[in-house]
Design an enzyme around this catalytic site. Structure first.
Site, PDB file in Angstrom:
ATOM      1  N   ASP A   1      -7.807  -5.115  -0.114  1.00 38.10           N
ATOM      2  CA  ASP A   1      -8.598  -5.866  -1.138  1.00 38.10           C
ATOM      3  C   ASP A   1      -8.265  -7.479  -0.936  1.00 38.10           C
ATOM      4  O   ASP A   1      -8.628  -8.379  -1.713  1.00 38.10           O
ATOM      5  CB  ASP A   1      -8.104  -5.417  -2.333  1.00 38.10           C
ATOM      6  CG  ASP A   1      -8.500  -4.059  -2.651  1.00 38.10           C
ATOM      7  OD1 ASP A   1     -10.037  -3.988  -2.476  1.00 38.10           O
ATOM      8  OD2 ASP A   1      -8.037  -3.335  -3.182  1.00 38.10           O
TER       9      ASP A   1
ATOM     10  N   HIS B   1       0.720  -1.257   0.092  1.00 40.00           N
ATOM     11  CA  HIS B   1      -0.053   0.046  -0.068  1.00 40.00           C
ATOM     12  C   HIS B   1       0.807   1.108  -0.065  1.00 40.00           C
ATOM     13  O   HIS B   1       2.076   1.266   0.441  1.00 40.00           O
ATOM     14  CB  HIS B   1      -0.882   0.104   1.564  1.00 40.00           C
ATOM     15  CG  HIS B   1      -2.329   0.770   1.032  1.00 40.00           C
ATOM     16  ND1 HIS B   1      -1.908   2.240   1.554  1.00 40.00           N
ATOM     17  CD2 HIS B   1      -3.221   0.532   0.737  1.00 40.00           C
ATOM     18  CE1 HIS B   1      -3.306   2.721   1.063  1.00 40.00           C
ATOM     19  NE2 HIS B   1      -3.915   1.812   0.657  1.00 40.00           N
TER      20      HIS B   1
HETATM   21  N1  CMC Z   1       4.224  -7.669  -4.913  1.00 36.18           N
HETATM   22  C1  CMC Z   1       5.704  -7.638  -4.995  1.00 36.18           C
HETATM   23  N2  CMC Z   1       6.290  -6.542  -4.832  1.00 36.18           N
HETATM   24  C2  CMC Z   1       5.639  -5.530  -4.590  1.00 36.18           C
HETATM   25  C3  CMC Z   1       4.334  -5.460  -4.420  1.00 36.18           C
HETATM   26  C4  CMC Z   1       3.454  -6.467  -4.584  1.00 36.18           C
HETATM   27  N3  CMC Z   1       2.260  -6.444  -4.529  1.00 36.18           N
HETATM   28  N4  CMC Z   1       3.832  -4.114  -4.150  1.00 36.18           N
HETATM   29  C5  CMC Z   1       5.173  -3.328  -4.138  1.00 36.18           C
HETATM   30  N5  CMC Z   1       6.040  -4.163  -4.536  1.00 36.18           N
HETATM   31  C6  CMC Z   1       7.524  -3.946  -4.340  1.00 36.18           C
HETATM   32  C7  CMC Z   1       7.761  -3.222  -5.635  1.00 36.18           C
HETATM   33  O1  CMC Z   1       8.387  -3.870  -6.715  1.00 36.18           O
HETATM   34  C8  CMC Z   1       9.039  -2.174  -4.987  1.00 36.18           C
HETATM   35  O2  CMC Z   1      10.246  -3.004  -5.050  1.00 36.18           O
HETATM   36  P1  CMC Z   1      11.712  -2.283  -5.340  1.00 36.18           P
HETATM   37  O3  CMC Z   1      11.756  -1.111  -4.203  1.00 36.18           O
HETATM   38  O4  CMC Z   1      12.631  -3.378  -5.294  1.00 36.18           O
HETATM   39  O5  CMC Z   1      11.592  -1.564  -6.877  1.00 36.18           O
HETATM   40  C9  CMC Z   1       8.528  -1.958  -3.612  1.00 36.18           C
HETATM   41  O6  CMC Z   1       7.806  -2.960  -3.448  1.00 36.18           O
HETATM   42  C10 CMC Z   1       7.860  -0.604  -3.541  1.00 36.18           C
HETATM   43  O7  CMC Z   1       6.649  -0.699  -4.583  1.00 36.18           O
HETATM   44  P2  CMC Z   1       6.117   0.646  -5.301  1.00 36.18           P
HETATM   45  O8  CMC Z   1       5.342  -0.041  -6.502  1.00 36.18           O
HETATM   46  O9  CMC Z   1       7.214   1.466  -5.517  1.00 36.18           O
HETATM   47  O10 CMC Z   1       5.066   0.897  -4.266  1.00 36.18           O
HETATM   48  P3  CMC Z   1       3.841   2.113  -4.461  1.00 36.18           P
HETATM   49  O11 CMC Z   1       3.737   2.972  -3.185  1.00 36.18           O
HETATM   50  O12 CMC Z   1       3.989   3.081  -5.522  1.00 36.18           O
HETATM   51  O13 CMC Z   1       2.820   1.164  -4.771  1.00 36.18           O
HETATM   52  C11 CMC Z   1       1.062  -0.298  -4.569  1.00 36.18           C
HETATM   53  C12 CMC Z   1       1.820   0.606  -4.009  1.00 36.18           C
HETATM   54  C13 CMC Z   1      -0.381  -0.543  -4.054  1.00 36.18           C
HETATM   55  C14 CMC Z   1       0.323   0.272  -5.986  1.00 36.18           C
HETATM   56  C15 CMC Z   1       1.738  -1.641  -4.805  1.00 36.18           C
HETATM   57  O14 CMC Z   1       2.066  -2.046  -3.462  1.00 36.18           O
HETATM   58  C16 CMC Z   1       0.920  -2.679  -5.477  1.00 36.18           C
HETATM   59  O15 CMC Z   1       1.149  -2.710  -6.788  1.00 36.18           O
HETATM   60  N6  CMC Z   1       0.222  -3.849  -4.745  1.00 36.18           N
HETATM   61  C17 CMC Z   1      -0.457  -4.687  -5.710  1.00 36.18           C
HETATM   62  C18 CMC Z   1      -1.885  -4.023  -6.022  1.00 36.18           C
HETATM   63  C19 CMC Z   1      -2.938  -3.734  -4.867  1.00 36.18           C
HETATM   64  O16 CMC Z   1      -2.882  -4.804  -4.059  1.00 36.18           O
HETATM   65  N7  CMC Z   1      -3.828  -2.481  -4.807  1.00 36.18           N
HETATM   66  C20 CMC Z   1      -4.693  -2.295  -3.835  1.00 36.18           C
HETATM   67  C21 CMC Z   1      -4.252  -1.283  -2.873  1.00 36.18           C
HETATM   68  S1  CMC Z   1      -5.231  -1.205  -1.636  1.00 36.18           S
HETATM   69  C22 CMC Z   1      -6.876  -0.423  -2.193  1.00 36.18           C
HETATM   70  C23 CMC Z   1      -6.980   0.821  -2.570  1.00 36.18           C
HETATM   71  O17 CMC Z   1      -6.902   1.616  -1.430  1.00 36.18           O
HETATM   72  O18 CMC Z   1      -6.534   1.280  -3.698  1.00 36.18           O
END
Ligand code: CMC
Length: 428
Positions: free
Chosen positions: A364, A307
């Site tokens: 989720d 998140h």
């Molecule tokens: N599985 C594997 N690796 C992950 C995941 C995941 N679900 N989420 C983040 N990472 C890794 C990512 O690859 C990165 O690694 P590194 O630092 O080595 O490059 C690190 O963790 C940070 O990730 P980020 O994408 O920079 O983080 P963000 O804050 O931009 O993204 C997120 C947050 C929710 C989009 C992301 O965690 C994600 O894609 N999760 C899966 C989709 C999901 O469940 N979304 C629902 C969010 S809750 C409902 C809502 O309120 O929308």
């Protein structure tokens, strides 16, 4: 003495005030940064940008705290009804008995949609994703209520649009499903409460009696409350940006629904179930999929994990996990996907990759399993999220308009080619 932030640029020192919120969050107010220094800030994805001051929802991602108008989410999910929470978010305080009754009556008064709207549904292909249908139908409501095109006409007109939206959204959401099934639409029953009425319109058929299970009503009530607001997330920021141009509320909410649809936001609940089904059909080897999620050359991510703001735990996920166990037990459902979800959670929570990046199950991760248990089809999961988020979007829009916020218009840093002369096409 109030704090001051100092920025040194090109040998000159500039001072900026620090703004402190009621929960002691601090922000450097750079409102005049460009005017006094010529610089702007660069913050792709707005990870460090407070886009507004808001008195609606507070969340502390490090401590796993979420409150609506000061009330902890745990208390509201346990004790309140969804309409009480909607009232709280939109009008600022919990309603008393009379206020709640009149709010409920007003909303119930608007559950019917114009008969012509039915023809819109019929024009969509049966395979249309219900989020696409919901977003476009909600936008099209503006064509039925032209007086709503001026969102600031009067407080009464504004409130009427709010009540219409809250009243019609469950009808339209249920009809999006009925249309996909090519089943006849079921009209709202106005002696049912909000959640019961939605379930009735979703699942009743003209050919048989349909009794809505109170266990399902309670679970839906809780889920909608947990989704009701989440401060400046992607869809809410979209609502505030679109609304800031003084577009009408129907168009503004339609934009919020579109933003919610993506799998990185609300669409994750559908993606979670699809992922669990894939793992199940592939033999249920959770370790293999965790390895894939960690592999930088593999685009697979564990859906429902991670998140942007919760870096400890998502309090909504804690409540939903318990609700999920309760619902499955009460409905006597034994879902192999839940077993896979639990294994996945355990493996990921013990793995350094996930631990070091603070990746925990989010709202989720479990909500999809409950929705599945309630009989909601997978493609409708994000629609359920939208129904829950509707009062939050409305409250944020109302706050923004009442505060007369200026049109949202970020800056950029241009990185393209600086100058070129036009070359006629036959010389290129
Ligand atoms: N599985 C594997 N690796 C992950 C995941 C995941 N679900 N989420 C983040 N990472 C890794 C990512 O690859 C990165 O690694 P590194 O630092 O080595 O490059 C690190 O963790 C940070 O990730 P980020 O994408 O920079 O983080 P963000 O804050 O931009 O993204 C997120 C947050 C929710 C989009 C992301 O965690 C994600 O894609 N999760 C899966 C989709 C999901 O469940 N979304 C629902 C969010 S809750 C409902 C809502 O309120 O929308």
């Amino acid at each position: 003495m109030s704090e001051i932030a100092k920025i040194e640029l090109e040998g000159k020192s500039y001072e900026f005030p620090v703004f402190e919120g009621t929960e002691n969050e601090k922000a450097i107010d750079i409102g005049n940064l460009r005017a006094v220094t010529g610089y702007v800030t660069l913050d792709t994805g707005y990870k460090n940008t407070g886009a507004t001051k808001s008195a609606i929802t507070f969340l502390d991602g490090e401590k796993g705290i979420l409150k609506y108008r000061g009330y902890p989410i745990e208390q509201l999910a346990e004790k309140a009804s969804f309409l009480e929470v909607a009232y709280l978010l939109i009008y600022g305080d919990l309603p008393n008995k009379t206020q709640l009754e009149s709010f409920q009556a007003d909303i119930t008064n608007h559950t019917l949609v114009h008969e012509d709207v039915k023809q819109f549904f019929e024009a969509y292909p049966a395979k249309a994703h219900p989020m696409g249908v919901l977003s476009s139908i909600i936008c099209s409501l503006s064509t039925f209520y032209p007086e709503s095109l001026d969102p600031n006409r009067s407080p009464e007109a504004k409130n009427l649009t709010i009540l219409r939206l809250l009243g019609k959204a469950p009808t339209l959401a249920a009809w999006a499903y009925k249309n996909a099934m090519r089943h006849p639409f079921i009209y709202p029953k106005n002696d049912y409460d909000y959640c019961k009425n939605f379930l009735y319109m979703m699942f009743a058929l003209p050919t048989a009696d349909y009794k809505v299970d109170p266990v399902v009503v309670d679970a839906l009530n809780k889920l909608l409350i947990l989704h009701a607001d989440h401060e400046q997330n992607c869809s809410t920021s979209t609502v505030r940006i679109v609304g800031s141009s003084q577009a009408n509320l129907y168009a503004t909410i339609a934009a919020g629904i579109a933003a919610l649809w993506g799998p990185l936001h609300g669409g994750a609940n559908q993606a979670v179930i699809e992922m669990l089904e894939k793992i199940h059909n592939d033999g249920g080897d959770v370790d293999k999929w965790v390895l894939k999620a960690k592999d930088k050359d593999d685009s697979f991510r564990l859906m429902g994990f991670g998140h942007r703001v919760y870096k400890n735990f998502d309090p909504r996920a804690t409540i939903i996990k318990k609700a999920c166990d309760d619902v499955l037990e009460k409905l006597k459902i034994n879902d192999p996907l839940l077993e896979i979800a639990k294994k996945l959670e355990k493996v990921a929570l013990e793995d350094d990759y996930f631990k070091s990046r603070n990746l925990y199950p989010n709202v989720d991760f479990y909500s999809g399993i409950i929705y599945k248990a309630l009989g909601i089809p997978t493609e409708m999961f994000t629609v359920m999220f939208a129904l829950g988020r509707l009062p939050g979007w409305i409250a944020q829009w109302k706050e923004m308009t009442e505060n007369n916020e200026p049109i949202g218009r970020p800056r950029q840093i241009y990185t393209g080619i600086v100058n070129r002369d036009y070359i006629p096409i036959d010389q290129r």
